[in-house]
Design an enzyme around this catalytic site. Structure first.
Site: not given
Ligand code: UDX
Length: 450
Positions: A30, A263, A266
């Protein structure tokens, strides 16, 4: 076998950790140094059941590593998964800048054949863009090392992500290179010892499969919410209708629960993105536009019921709110219906006292200061509240003590955004119950008056 997973969000971290759990050497990469440092210290960036144990165990054994150095990580890796974010751009289409930046860096640093597989949900044709970015970066440095591109969309559900990964229903792999197909087959073998569940296809079809799956599930929910709203008007009960239609195997009994709208990270994003893709190709996805519109409206349904009961002006009223996350077993509040509901209550002058088993820390980033009050437990939220609103169906909310709640609440009124309570049982206990698609007290009054 060694692999690299780029991006330590939901998809990347869960995938990386689960691959290491079956013995594969995994480097999770990351760009966020703080996140990587925290992971090395066993601090998870997200709440996901079972994840922390797997990460800690495999990190301790050395099979799972964390790094910010992509160029170093991919040396010796047979596969590099791209699992970075694809946030919606201003026009709703998926922004590929992070995906393509990773592809470019792979092209600049790779030294051997590698399969570059996208795991993020990416629009159709992204595979080709990734291929072009890697080839372009190689050309600039004068190399032409062979590589393959693949699409391997992830279908994990938040709150059950580890289980979904370890025991997948299906594994979709879009690939156009035999060597890459063999490598992916070897990689996924440990997850399907009791039967092959890999579906191979071309890359655009794999990319499309992910959008179509999420769009279909979102459609089921909006369809049911639409029907539920009509049930209220015609005097039917959506819970009964749900059971009635769900017993047909062609329809199925899953994902047809009416509620306060879907919600999460995705469905809202992917439905918007696929509509956008359609527009780009001159095709209007009319069903999905309706799915989105119904969902946007559904988030307001519960507060409309509150206003029907208490009047438009809610000043001086306090509401107990159970559940903040977009669904149980996660602290994720992205696109959570709770946000729209809280905003609407506050806009009408009300105060909100909320409780969520896990997501209160997350909510404090959204509602800073004293915009809402956070209760220490579910019952504390109800002390002197005018009514209870159930937003997220966490297990601990399923069978509360109605006698205790009756004493704590000012009025025995429950707005049940997930239809988890039994209307007649509540009535026996002196509670008025408003559900989604059920015959609410106000409707009954109107009908009696007719
Ligand atoms: C979803 C897909 O299920 C998963 O396969 C994909 O990889 C990512 O998107 P997730 O966002 O974690 O997973 O949540 P999911 O369990 O699918 O629920 C999505 C939303 O729909 C939640 O807000 C949930 O409350 C709502 N929902 C679900 C309903 O309102 N009714 C239902 O019947 C089912």
């Amino acid at each position: 076998m060694k692999i690299t997973v780029v991006g330590t969000g939901y998809v990347g971290l869960v995938s990386g950790a689960c691959f290491s759990e079956v013995g594969i050497e995994v480097v999770c990469v990351d760009i966020d140094q703080k996140k990587i440092d925290k992971l090395k210290n066993g601090i998870m960036p997200i709440y996901e059941p079972g994840l922390e144990e797997i990460v800690k165990r495999n990190y301790a054994s050395g099979r799972l590593q964390f790094s910010t150095n992509l160029g170093e990580a991919i040396q010796g890796s047979e596969v590099a998964f791209i699992a970075v974010g694809t946030p919606p751009g201003e026009d709703g289409s998926a922004d590929l800048k992070y995906v393509l930046a990773v592809a470019d860096e792979i092209g600049r640093t790779m030294s051997d054949y590698i399969v570059v597989a996208t795991k993020s949900t990416v629009p159709v044709t992204t595979g080709e863009k990734v291929r072009a970015a890697i080839a372009g970066a190689q050309e600039k440095r004068g190399t032409n090392i062979p590589f393959a591109v693949a699409s391997n969309p992830e279908f994990l559900k938040e709150g059950a992500a580890v289980e979904d990964f370890m025991k997948p229903d299906r594994i979709v792999i879009g690939v156009d290179d035999e060597r890459a197909e063999e490598i992916m087959k070897r990689l996924y073998k440990p997850f399907q010892l009791n039967g092959d569940r890999i579906i191979y296809m071309d890359i655009p079809s794999a990319e499309m499969t992910k959008y179509a799956a999420n769009a279909m599930l979102a459609t089921k929910i909006s369809f049911m919410n639409d029907i539920a709203n009509l049930c209220e008007l015609v005097g039917a009960d959506a819970n009964m209708v749900r059971k009635g239609i769900g017993s047909d195997p062609r329809i199925g009994n899953k994902f047809i629960y009416p509620g306060v709208g879907y919600g999460g990270s995705c469905f809202p994003k992917d439905v918007k993105a696929i509509i956008k893709t359609g527009k780009k190709y001159g095709y209007e996805l009319r069903v999905l536009q309706a799915v989105e519109d119904v969902n946007d409206d559904q988030k307001y349904v519960l507060v409309k019921k509150v206003k029907q009961h208490f009047g438009e002006d809610l000043s001086g009223k306090t509401f107990a709110l159970w559940g903040l996350s977009f669904k149980p077993n996660t602290d994720d509040m992205r696109e959570a219906p709770a946000i729209v509901i809280i905003d609407e209550l506050i806009a009408a002058g009300a105060q909100v006292k909320a409780y969520d088993p896990i997501a209160m820390k997350e909510a404090q980033h959204i509602y800073v200061g004293d915009k809402i009050t956070y209760a220490k437990d579910a019952y504390d939220a109800c002390v002197d509240a005018d009514a209870l609103l159930l937003i997220t169906e966490w297990s601990e909310f399923r069978i509360p003590s109605w006698s205790a709640l009756g004493k704590l609440l000012k009025n025995k009124v429950v707005f049940d955004g997930r239809n988890i309570y039994d209307k007649s049982y509540l009535a026996e206990n002196g509670f008025e119950h408003y559900g989604i698609g059920t015959q609410d007290p106000v409707q009954q009054l109107i009908k009696n008056a007719l």
